[in-house]
Design a protein around this motif. Structure first.
Motif, PDB file in Angstrom:
ATOM      1  N   ALA A 197      -0.725   8.466  -7.080  1.00 53.80           N
ATOM      2  CA  ALA A 197      -2.194   9.478  -5.852  1.00 53.80           C
ATOM      3  C   ALA A 197      -3.445   8.805  -6.259  1.00 53.80           C
ATOM      4  CB  ALA A 197      -1.871  10.666  -5.527  1.00 53.80           C
ATOM      5  N   ASP A 198      -3.185   8.770  -7.223  1.00 51.74           N
ATOM      6  CA  ASP A 198      -4.649   8.475  -8.014  1.00 51.74           C
ATOM      7  C   ASP A 198      -4.839   6.833  -7.780  1.00 51.74           C
ATOM      8  OD1 ASP A 198      -6.070  11.081  -7.535  1.00 51.74           O
ATOM      9  OD2 ASP A 198      -5.069  11.817  -9.178  1.00 51.74           O
ATOM     10  N   GLN A 199      -5.293   6.461  -7.323  1.00 54.08           N
ATOM     11  CA  GLN A 199      -5.593   4.412  -7.052  1.00 54.08           C
ATOM     12  C   GLN A 199      -6.627   4.474  -8.057  1.00 54.08           C
ATOM     13  OE1 GLN A 199      -4.459   2.424  -4.160  1.00 54.08           O
ATOM     14  NE2 GLN A 199      -2.731   3.571  -2.788  1.00 54.08           N
ATOM     15  N   VAL A 200      -6.681   3.174  -8.767  1.00 55.56           N
ATOM     16  CA  VAL A 200      -7.866   3.059  -9.808  1.00 55.56           C
ATOM     17  C   VAL A 200      -7.556   1.337  -8.950  1.00 55.56           C
ATOM     18  CG1 VAL A 200      -8.546   2.364 -11.742  1.00 55.56           C
ATOM     19  CG2 VAL A 200      -7.022   4.331 -11.149  1.00 55.56           C
TER      20      VAL A 200
ATOM     21  N   LEU B 175       2.270   1.748  -3.251  1.00 56.39           N
ATOM     22  CA  LEU B 175       1.417   1.993  -4.483  1.00 56.39           C
ATOM     23  C   LEU B 175       1.206   4.089  -3.854  1.00 56.39           C
ATOM     24  CD1 LEU B 175      -1.280  -0.675  -4.553  1.00 56.39           C
ATOM     25  CD2 LEU B 175       0.108   0.375  -6.482  1.00 56.39           C
ATOM     26  N   GLN B 176       1.164   4.105  -2.484  1.00 54.02           N
ATOM     27  CA  GLN B 176       0.320   5.569  -2.899  1.00 54.02           C
ATOM     28  C   GLN B 176       1.694   6.370  -3.058  1.00 54.02           C
ATOM     29  OE1 GLN B 176       1.210   7.933  -0.148  1.00 54.02           O
ATOM     30  NE2 GLN B 176      -0.615   9.517  -1.050  1.00 54.02           N
TER      31      GLN B 176
ATOM     32  N   GLN C  27     -14.417   4.797  -3.852  1.00 54.93           N
ATOM     33  CA  GLN C  27     -13.614   5.918  -4.718  1.00 54.93           C
ATOM     34  C   GLN C  27     -13.667   7.057  -4.412  1.00 54.93           C
ATOM     35  OE1 GLN C  27     -13.144   4.518  -9.014  1.00 54.93           O
ATOM     36  NE2 GLN C  27     -11.573   4.682  -9.156  1.00 54.93           N
TER      37      GLN C  27
ATOM     38  N   PRO D 225       0.809  -1.268  -0.112  1.00 57.59           N
ATOM     39  CA  PRO D 225      -0.289   0.153  -0.284  1.00 57.59           C
ATOM     40  C   PRO D 225       0.658   1.187   0.026  1.00 57.59           C
ATOM     41  CG  PRO D 225      -1.200  -1.824   1.397  1.00 57.59           C
ATOM     42  CD  PRO D 225       0.392  -2.459   0.968  1.00 57.59           C
ATOM     43  N   ALA D 226       2.120   1.207   0.977  1.00 62.30           N
ATOM     44  CA  ALA D 226       2.550   3.043   1.028  1.00 62.30           C
ATOM     45  C   ALA D 226       3.684   2.483  -0.049  1.00 62.30           C
ATOM     46  CB  ALA D 226       3.829   2.100   1.961  1.00 62.30           C
TER      47      ALA D 226
ATOM     48  N   THR E 256      -4.724   5.282   2.212  1.00 60.39           N
ATOM     49  CA  THR E 256      -4.700   4.592   1.495  1.00 60.39           C
ATOM     50  C   THR E 256      -3.224   3.707   1.721  1.00 60.39           C
ATOM     51  OG1 THR E 256      -3.822   6.720   0.119  1.00 60.39           O
ATOM     52  CG2 THR E 256      -5.722   5.599  -0.380  1.00 60.39           C
ATOM     53  N   THR E 257      -2.220   4.001   2.197  1.00 59.69           N
ATOM     54  CA  THR E 257      -0.496   3.476   3.323  1.00 59.69           C
ATOM     55  C   THR E 257      -1.190   1.689   3.390  1.00 59.69           C
ATOM     56  OG1 THR E 257      -0.580   4.854   4.776  1.00 59.69           O
ATOM     57  CG2 THR E 257       0.380   5.288   2.570  1.00 59.69           C
TER      58      THR E 257
ATOM     59  N   GLN F 246      -1.184  -4.250  -7.444  1.00 55.92           N
ATOM     60  CA  GLN F 246      -2.187  -5.301  -6.605  1.00 55.92           C
ATOM     61  C   GLN F 246      -2.631  -6.164  -7.193  1.00 55.92           C
ATOM     62  OE1 GLN F 246      -5.931  -2.632  -6.617  1.00 55.92           O
ATOM     63  NE2 GLN F 246      -4.686  -0.332  -7.111  1.00 55.92           N
TER      64      GLN F 246
ATOM     65  N   CYS G 193      -4.358   0.055   3.352  1.00 58.69           N
ATOM     66  CA  CYS G 193      -5.947  -0.225   2.317  1.00 58.69           C
ATOM     67  C   CYS G 193      -5.088  -1.170   1.185  1.00 58.69           C
ATOM     68  CB  CYS G 193      -6.475   0.763   1.905  1.00 58.69           C
ATOM     69  SG  CYS G 193      -7.398  -0.420   0.377  1.00 58.69           S
TER      70      CYS G 193
END
Lengths: 271, 532
Positions: free
Chosen positions: A129-132, A124-125, B410, A121-122, B384-385, A235, B387
């Motif tokens: 920033a805009d996750q799908v 990806l973030q 979302q 998660p970190a 989100t860090t 993911q 999830c």
């Protein structure tokens, strides 16, 4: 941190207690493998409770986060019980080998999964920033591909840059249609993106204004697709480890039942 | 079993407010009351006549002396008229901030953990934190309850029957809204009451005027000004901004200026309802420095400082209406020494405003104010860090709501946080304003916004009104899971949104189902939420 210390301490005490109890059992000239075997079986069954909790989200059974913590720390206990049950040695028969391998797959995949859930998660973030959501990545990829197609068709009509159009047709058309560079994404490497951008920059040494605009737009889309692939790879990994952990767990349980039956079938009675 | 059930399409008049529609003779009597006597039937459409509205959307209630009609703090949106007897309005205002020490503040961590579950109870009681205020008595034909109904706030006073055989007419919000919309006379009458009572209520609610003599307070109220900045149409402007994203169009461009930064202040500003943005001029640009919510005060520290030093009172910030803001302006010369003392105390507890704002961080401020998220009292905040995109929250939501999840994972993103498309249970829920049947209401105790599926007629007015796209229209089903269709075979639709799993033990299923503690429901009016 306080909670982590407390949970770790409880687990260590439980493992120490297990070793002491089994030691006492052995001192009484009884077969310790019977005791630690049943403790291991009970602990493995307790591990399933987390799975049951996840299947019953509508019931008020406490927070899933608490159940996961129990699953993780009880998992460490199960590993200790397994090592004790195997006397810290490798198996001798083929059935034992199957059991041993299955247990290792479950334990290692579980620990690896825990590492992934804490680290991905970190990552990806940090990059996107805009996750799908995973299910929507395909649609987002198709949308991106459609936009690039439109951009390049327009560029052909406007005669913006033949070199860019050719490069797109030869190298980027496929790139926008399927997930690419999965290995690089898992390693955290951005080298493929750098290479593509360098290639694009080299195509037009003296671009006119139309070509320059097209180049910038194309590069923006290439970066967007790279980020999307990054999300897809990470993911995907987040979901994929469960496809090893869960089936292996059920196989392990089935084999454990068989193992117990075999043990009692060939035993000389309870000692 | 058939896959569908055929029913009559739900309509506006299907579920009357009382157990049955008021009889014609009762309605005729009500229409002769002074409040309704000026209603002109010609002003109303043929299918929405005032007698039908009253018959369907009102009920008559009887009370004995001491019975509570509604309690202070309750979220309730009806307008009342005294038919017989008398009603005492007992105001209860919050104590000054320094006196608001709760049981939890004094407790050890163990007791705090234990007390967590009791917070709701404390909120309802708030007996320790109220200051008794003088009560007023309403007589026959007096209207009450309109102030909170129109401002969509919690009741600020308890209404208690002051005589035996007190009867009141309760007109639920959809009916009241129609009468306000179509009848000029009724609107003028109620709005006039709203303005006068809003001023008094704002003064009583403010800790600056706590314990002030009732006569003096009413005298000040007469000299105050009630202003509305912006308008309720803000939701449509906001929705357009979100979807179209025109270049160079800033949220500030749509926010009317109430006070300029550095302007000479002659009045104290009490925010009655809505939200206001605090701004500062830095390097020739206007930047967000904070925001005010209903019940908060602007200009107190400047006026207090001015009174102490004798210098001019210059606004430390600019003030703009976020969407709309109802403001009560209190002329500075009416603020007496007692109020000044309260200002000084407030300054000591909160620290200088600029310092406070700097601590909270500007990008978060811009995020919550620009996106109007300050409206959310129980927004779904996802870290989100943490999830892992497992969707356990969505599955849990679906499992507790007939297999239809009530949110989308979302929404708005800022830093490591994401605010999901789940109902935020707004402080000012604009979704319930236009509901024609009163199907969308607030829980009286908690203020949570809820939809009654039995009353919903699927008109989608709430869906289009929600600025955050947090309400969805779904196919309605019966308790057996069969789809509901009308005689033409068209699916019956119903509005659906997050209900915080009201009525189910343990709180929202999404929060309980998250294995990684990534989800929390937060009040976005408290900026420390994001900072922490």
């Amino acid at each position: 941190m306080r909670q982590l210390t407390r949970n770790a301490a409880v687990t260590i005490v439980a493992i120490a207690a297990l070793f002491w109890i089994v030691g006492q059992y052995e001192t009484a000239l009884r077969d310790p493998r019977l005791l630690d075997g049943w403790i291991l079986a009970a602990a493995m069954m307790a591990q399933l409770s987390y799975h049951v909790r996840k299947q019953l989200p509508a019931l008020t059974l406490g927070r899933a986060a608490s159940w996961l913590k129990l699953h993780v720390y009880a998992g460490y206990f199960v590993i200790a019980a397994f090592l004790m049950h195997t006397s810290f040695s490798l198996p001798e028969t083929s059935l034992e080998w199957v059991l041993w391998i299955l247990f290792m797959v479950v334990a290692v995949s579980g620990i690896f999964g825990l590492f992934l859930t804490r680290s991905i998660p970190a990552r990806l973030q940090h990059v996107s920033a805009d996750q799908v959501t995973f299910e929507q990545i395909g649609a987002a990829r198709a949308r991106l591909a459609g936009e690039v197609d439109g951009l390049m068709l327009n560029s052909v009509k406007n005669a913006a840059s033949a070199a860019l159009s050719d490069y797109y047709a030869d190298h980027l058309y496929g790139y926008f249609r399927k997930p690419q560079h999965v290995g690089a994404h898992l390693r955290g490497s951005r080298y493929p993106l750098q290479a593509m951008c360098d290639d694009l920059d080299r195509l037009e040494s003296h671009p006119n204004s139309k070509a320059e605009e097209l180049l910038e737009k194309l590069k923006a889309h290439v970066v967007a697709k790279f980020d999307l692939d990054h999300q897809y790879a990470l993911q995907g990994l987040q979901h994929a480890w469960l496809f090893i952990h869960i089936p292996a767990t059920y196989c392990l349980i089935a084999m454990s039942v068989l193992h117990t039956m075999v043990v009692y079938a060939y035993s000389s009675g309870v000692r | 079993m058939a896959k569908v059930q055929i029913i009559d399409r739900p309509r506006r008049w299907d579920v009357p407010f009382a157990s049955r529609r008021l009889p014609a003779n009762a309605v005729a009597g009500i229409m002769r009351l002074p409040a309704f006597a000026a209603l002109d039937r010609r002003e109303f459409p043929d299918d929405l006549q005032p007698q039908d509205i009253i018959a369907n959307d009102s009920r008559i209630l009887s009370f004995r002396t001491g019975d509570v009609i509604y309690a202070a703090g309750a979220y309730q949106t009806s307008i009342f008229i005294v038919l017989n007897g008398a009603v005492r309005m007992q105001t209860a205002v919050p104590a000054p901030p320094e006196a608001q020490r709760t049981e939890a503040d004094d407790a050890t961590w163990l007791r705090r953990t234990f007390l967590k579950g009791r917070q709701r109870l404390q909120k309802l009681e708030w007996k320790r934190d109220i200051v008794p205020q003088p009560s007023s008595v309403l007589a026959q034909n007096d209207i009450f309850g309109e102030t909170e109904a129109m401002a969509r706030t919690a009741r600020q006073a308890s209404a208690v029957a002051a005589a035996d055989r007190t009867t009141v007419l309760e007109l639920r919000w959809p009916g009241a809204r129609e009468l306000l919309h179509w009848s000029d006379a009724f609107r003028r009458r109620v709005e006039n009451l709203y303005r006068i009572r809003s001023v008094e209520a704002a003064l009583r609610q403010s800790f600056l005027f706590n314990g002030m003599d009732d006569e003096l307070l009413r005298g000040i109220a007469k000299q105050c000004f009630f202003e509305t900045h912006g308008g309720f149409g803000w939701t449509h402007i906001y929705q357009r901004q979100r979807t179209e994203k025109p270049s160079g169009d800033r949220p500030l461009d749509h926010e009317p200026v109430i006070v300029e930064d550095g302007q000479y202040l002659e009045d104290l500003f009490l925010l009655r309802s809505g939200f206001a943005r605090l701004t500062v001029q830095t390097n020739h640009t206007e930047q967000t420095a904070g925001f005010l919510k209903a019940g908060e005060v602007f200009g107190a520290s400047e006026l207090g400082e001015s009174m102490r030093t004798g210098g001019p009172a210059l606004a430390s910030f600019g003030l703009r209406a976020v969407g709309y803001a109802d403001i009560v302006r209190v002329p500075a010369h009416f603020i007496e020494e007692r109020a000044l003392h309260a200002v000084a105390q407030a300054q000591r507890t909160a620290g200088p405003p600029r310092q406070r704002v700097a601590y909270r961080g500007r990008s978060q401020l811009d995020f919550v104010v620009d996106n109007r998220l300050i409206n959310g009292t129980k927004a779904m905040l996802v870290d989100t860090t943490r999830c892992v995109n497992c969707d356990d929250c969505v599955r849990a939501c679906a499992a507790t709501h007939d297999n239809v999840a009530r949110f989308e994972r979302q929404g708005f993103s800022h830093g490591k946080f994401s605010i999901s498309n789940a109902c935020m249970h707004c402080a000012d829920p604009v979704c319930l304003v236009d509901c024609p049947t009163g199907a969308i209401t607030r829980d009286q105790a908690t203020g949570n916004v809820l939809i009654d599926e039995k009353t919903c007629i699927g008109c989608a007015s709430c869906e289009s009104a929600c600025p955050y796209n947090n309400i969805r229209m779904i196919d309605a089903r019966n308790s057996s899971g069969q789809l509901l269709v009308d005689k033409d075979g068209t699916h019956i639709r119903t509005a659906a949104k997050c209900d915080l799993c009201t009525g189910r033990a343990g709180g929202p299923a999404c929060v309980r189902a998250c294995p990684h503690e990534a989800i929390t429901r937060v009040d976005l009016r408290e900026l420390q939420t994001l900072t922490n």
